[in-house]
Each structure stands twice: as structure tokens, then as C-alpha cells.
Design a protein around this motif. Sequence first.
Motif, PDB file in Angstrom:
ATOM      1  N   LYS A  24      -6.099  -1.115  -7.493  1.00 53.61           N
ATOM      2  CA  LYS A  24      -6.044   0.159  -8.227  1.00 53.61           C
ATOM      3  C   LYS A  24      -4.755   0.923  -7.923  1.00 53.61           C
ATOM      4  O   LYS A  24      -4.177   1.547  -8.818  1.00 53.61           O
ATOM      5  N   LEU A  25      -4.297   0.892  -6.670  1.00 57.30           N
ATOM      6  CA  LEU A  25      -3.048   1.571  -6.327  1.00 57.30           C
ATOM      7  C   LEU A  25      -1.862   0.930  -7.030  1.00 57.30           C
ATOM      8  O   LEU A  25      -0.972   1.628  -7.524  1.00 57.30           O
ATOM      9  N   GLN A  26      -1.844  -0.388  -7.103  1.00 56.81           N
ATOM     10  CA  GLN A  26      -0.742  -1.075  -7.762  1.00 56.81           C
ATOM     11  C   GLN A  26      -0.716  -0.814  -9.262  1.00 56.81           C
ATOM     12  O   GLN A  26       0.333  -0.948  -9.888  1.00 56.81           O
ATOM     13  N   ALA A  27      -1.836  -0.427  -9.838  1.00 61.34           N
ATOM     14  CA  ALA A  27      -1.900  -0.146 -11.278  1.00 61.34           C
ATOM     15  C   ALA A  27      -1.437   1.265 -11.629  1.00 61.34           C
ATOM     16  O   ALA A  27      -1.241   1.573 -12.804  1.00 61.34           O
ATOM     17  N   TRP A  32      -0.563   5.951 -16.103  1.00 66.92           N
ATOM     18  CA  TRP A  32      -1.911   5.970 -15.502  1.00 66.92           C
ATOM     19  C   TRP A  32      -1.732   6.519 -14.106  1.00 66.92           C
ATOM     20  O   TRP A  32      -1.536   5.769 -13.155  1.00 66.92           O
ATOM     21  N   ASP A  33      -1.791   7.862 -13.959  1.00 68.52           N
ATOM     22  CA  ASP A  33      -1.290   8.507 -12.752  1.00 68.52           C
ATOM     23  C   ASP A  33      -2.324   8.879 -11.701  1.00 68.52           C
ATOM     24  O   ASP A  33      -1.980   9.520 -10.715  1.00 68.52           O
ATOM     25  N   HIS A  34      -3.584   8.487 -11.878  1.00 67.54           N
ATOM     26  CA  HIS A  34      -4.561   8.804 -10.843  1.00 67.54           C
ATOM     27  C   HIS A  34      -5.748   7.843 -10.891  1.00 67.54           C
ATOM     28  O   HIS A  34      -5.954   7.132 -11.860  1.00 67.54           O
ATOM     29  N   ARG A  73       2.562  10.487  -7.832  1.00 65.64           N
ATOM     30  CA  ARG A  73       3.500  11.566  -8.104  1.00 65.64           C
ATOM     31  C   ARG A  73       4.930  11.072  -7.920  1.00 65.64           C
ATOM     32  O   ARG A  73       5.451  11.062  -6.811  1.00 65.64           O
ATOM     33  N   PRO A  74       5.602  10.643  -8.982  1.00 63.33           N
ATOM     34  CA  PRO A  74       7.010  10.272  -8.853  1.00 63.33           C
ATOM     35  C   PRO A  74       7.835  11.471  -8.366  1.00 63.33           C
ATOM     36  O   PRO A  74       7.516  12.630  -8.657  1.00 63.33           O
TER      37      PRO A  74
END
Length: 94
Positions: A24-27, A32-34, A73-74
Motif C-alpha cells: 500500500k505504501l508503494q502505491a 493516490w495520496d493516502h 506528502r511530496p
Amino acid sequence: MSVQPDGSFDLWLNAAGRDLLVKKLQALSEAWDHLHLDHYDDPDIADATDIPLSAVPYQAGDRVLLNGKVLFRPDEWDLKAFPHVLTESGPAVR
């Protein structure tokens, strides 16, 4: 997920939970920010979250967290909306 009596945070993972969290983190991306972490007692909706959580504490005194959100968060977004989280030399964590 739990908060210890001293205020520290613990995330306890078995192998399947670790694999799901990494997937999920890699996606996460700008599109899709959260992702959501939740515990539901009702088995009919238990899978209505990205990552299911257990309500069972690992240690006496733990305060189990039943809901959470992980936000991607970029640095560019933080620079515009939340510049206080960046240090003078860039992001606090690299």
C-alpha cells in the motif's frame, strides 16, 4: 498500532501485515495520496479499509489506536501548503 504509556508509538506487524503495508505504501503517489488503517468489529465491513487493525493490545498499558491515515506528502506540496514542516535546507527526513 498503539501508544505506549510514555507516549511513544508502536506499529506491530506480522509477515502478512508487513507485506500489505509495504504494498500500500508503494502505491501512494500524487494521484493516490493516502491510505486508511481501521478496525471494524462488524465482520460484514471488516474489509472496508486499506489495512485492517487489531484491537488487542500487545502490552499492558498500551492505548490501541483503531483508526489511522497515512498521507503521501511530496516536498513540493509541503512547500506550498505546510512550509513549517520543512527545514531551511529542505525536508526534515530524507
